[in-house]
Structure formats: C-alpha cells, structure tokens
Design an enzyme around this catalytic site. Structure first.
Site: not given
Ligand code: PLP
Length: 394
Positions: A125, A196, A221-222, A369
C-alpha cells in the site's frame, strides 16, 4: 458445488445473519466497500450521543476520570488485541495507521542497528512505502528500502535485512500472506517482522502471538467498522515492550500526570501513545470492535470464503464474455476478504455499477474491487450485484 448458486439456501443457513440488523445500511444500496469504510453500527449513534451530550456536555474535564477517557486507548486496544490474537497489554488504539507504522518500523530498526535493509513488497500500500522511505531518509544511516515482488520475498531475506515489513492482505489483489511462515523466515534470517493488518483485522482469523510477529499495525475504519478517520492500532510483541519508541509524547509516559521533567516510558504498549486520546473517534471505534467481538471469527471466515466463491461462480456464469479477469487467488487459504477483477474499462464499469446502487471501488490502473464483509452482507445481495455488474459492463 452447485449449491453455491442457491443463494436463498445460503442465506437461510447463515449463522451470522442476525448481525445485519446491527448496522444502519441505506435502503437500495448493496455495500461492497466495507473494506474501505465500514458502515455505521446502529449502537454507535446512541454511544456518540452519550459521549457528546453527557460526557463532553455535562461532565466536561471530569470525564477523563469518571467516564474513563484516559483508559480509552488501552481499553479499545486490548479489545482489538483479542481480535488479532495479541498477548494482553500489547496493543493500543491511537493515531493513524501511517503514524503507527512509522513508530513500529523505527522501533524495529533500532533493535537491529547493525543492519541496513528494510525489505518490503513492491506493490505494498502506498502509505506503507512512503512512510518507510521517509523514515529511512530521516534516520540517515544509509538504510535501503528494498522493494521486491511478492514471489521474491522469502528468498530476499538475508543477513543485511533488519526488518521485513509487509501488509498481510494485499489491498488490490486480496492475496494473503502466510504470516506464520514469513515471520519464521524473517526470524531465521535474524530480521524482525512488522505486519500491517489493515485488510485483516476483523476480516480473517489472526493469531499474532502464535506467529511471533514483532510489531503489527492496522486500520480501525475498514473491517472494524470504527467510523471515518477511526484511530488505528499498534501491537508490540511482549519481548519488545521495553523497546524505545520514536515519538515520546506525554501520553506514552509511565505517569503523564506527574508532569515530570524527564521522559520515562510506560512498560506496556501504552509507550506507543503520543498525545491526548481522540475521545470521540475512540468511542465510535469501540462500538465497532465490540460488535466484531460478538461474532465467532471462524464463522466470519467461513462465510467470507463462501461469499467469495459464490461471487466468483456467479461472475463466471453471468458475466462470461465481458472480459473480467480474476485477480484474487482461487485458493481459499491465499485469500483475504475481498475479490477483485481486472478490466481495461474498470473505472467506467465501476461508475456505472455505483449508479446502479452497488458500491465497490476502482483501484488504478484497471481493478474492480469488492469487499466481502460477513457481518452484514447477504448472499442474495451478491446475486443482485453480479446481475448489475453484467449490465454495467455490457
Ligand atoms: C487503509 C490502509 C492504510 C491507512 O493508513 P492511514 O494512515 O490510517 O490513512 C494503511 N495501510 C494499509 C495497507 C491500508 O490498507
């Protein structure tokens, strides 16, 4: 396998069906984007109302004590810790995933001062890659961020690698790593493993302690349904609870309200805290986490895999000839809780699909997705979504 297409029977046999009523989902929408922003748990309305009207409105500053505001990062972190199989006292909820990843990587790198490489996945990501690059530049020790393709990760673990930093479930393909095996491989090479869990927490069964993961971070939040901008979490293996954290704010102090002149870190995961807890968003996150804790994770996983298999089978039956190419692995053990297809017109198709009330998302360059969230999705909705996908793409 034919009963994969009998959606009514699958819904009738669904042991999680009752959870649907706990969410406020808008009429006429099929929500296949809970892996990006989970929907509103009904109980969050009352909880937010109480925090605002009574705790903030009436109790004011006393709330830090009488309403447990000070404990929120540890209390919510402890609950998330149960969901991800972390040992007690090892997890806190605070800050964003990006910031928590920065802390975890910095702490891990400091534990391997003689090594010069952070190994990560080329298509990790973006924020994970950016944070890693930024941290390594800041440290100024000539640390290299080595980005390798997924299939080259294990072979790239060598004596120069300080930290293996991976996202457990890939945000585009939905492919899931074998956390136990890769953590073992990292340790065998003398490296630490930082995971992560943004697309894993609340989506797949996790056992951080059994895997021996050194540090983990993830999103609120997911799949945890903590609300927009919900705090994330950071989990520290018991062996590293004494490791220095890079951001030494007063909330990470062993005794913040002694207002002492020197920094002395807390001896639990609270040392990863930095500043004042985000009370409103932690309160909302706790509602989502509590709901998740009521569900049996094995049942969540079983339904998630069935939802994906039904989705794939229906797309193959109803969307044949459209040119959708499945990106997500067919092997269940290699899947997280989403399915994705490539299509040259993916962006336009997703727009047309959303116009028909089916919300998934587009990820560049060509990916459609769909998040599969067992707590509130019905199999019948997958059937309806595939019909509309055929129309949208046709
Ligand atoms: C959604 C997501 C994030 C989000 O990071 P924020 O700092 O909370 O915006 C980070 N890493 C991955 C792999 C994600 O899917």
């Amino acid at each position: 396998m034919s009963d994969l297409l009998d959606l009514a029977a699958l819904d009738a046999a669904d042991p999680l069906a009752a959870f649907r009523a706990e969410f406020a989902l808008p009429e006429g929408v099929i929500y296949l984007d809970g892996n990006s922003l989970g929907p509103l748990p009904r109980a969050a309305r009352a909880r937010m109302g109480a925090v605002i009207e009574q705790e903030w409105g009436r109790d004011l500053i006393r709330s830090w004590e009488i309403n447990g505001w000070m404990e929120l990062p540890r209390r919510v972190g402890e609950k998330i810790g149960r969901l991800i199989g972390a040992a007690p006292g090892c997890t806190v909820a605070c800050d964003s995933t990006s910031i928590n990843l920065f802390k975890a990587l910095a702490a891990a790198l400091a534990l391997r001062p003689e090594r010069r490489v952070v190994l990560t996945q080329a298509d990790n990501f973006p924020t994970d890659l950016y944070v890693t690059e930024g941290l390594c530049a800041l440290l100024g020790r000539g640390i290299e961020v080595r980005r390798v393709p997924e299939e080259a990760i294990a072979a790239a673990l060598g004596p120069e690698v300080a930290v293996l930093s991976l996202t457990h479930v890939n945000y585009r393909s939905g492919r899931m790593h074998d956390m136990a095996r890769l953590t073992r491989a990292a340790h065998a090479a003398g490296a630490l493993a930082v995971w992560d869990l943004s697309h894993s927490a609340g989506a797949v069964p996790l056992d951080l302690a059994a895997c021996g993961a050194d540090f983990a971070v993830g999103c609120g939040y997911k799949f945890l349904n903590g609300g927009p901008g919900a705090p994330s979490f950071i989990s520290i293996a018991p062996a590293h609870l004494g490791a220095p954290m890079p951001l030494t704010g007063w909330m990470g102090h062993a005794d913040p309200f002694a207002f002492g002149p020197g920094y002395r870190p807390a001896d639990d995961a609270g040392r990863a805290l930095v500043g004042t807890p985000f009370v409103l968003s932690l309160a909302a996150l706790e509602v989502g986490v509590d709901l998740m804790l009521e569900a049996d994770m094995a049942a969540v996983r079983a339904k998630s895999l069935l939802l994906a298999e039904a989705f794939i089978a229906l797309v193959e039956r109803d969307c044949a000839g459209i040119g959708l190419e499945l990106l997500t692995p067919r092997t269940p053990e290699l899947r997280g809780s989403q399915v994705a297809w490539r299509h040259p017109r993916a962006e336009a198709i997703m727009r047309a699909l959303i116009a028909r009330g089916v919300i998934g998302d587009f990820r560049p360059p060509d990916i459609l997705r769909f998040g599969l969230t067992p707590l509130y999705l019905r199999f019948a909705e997958i059937g309806a979504a595939v019909k509309r996908l055929a129309e949208a793409a046709g």
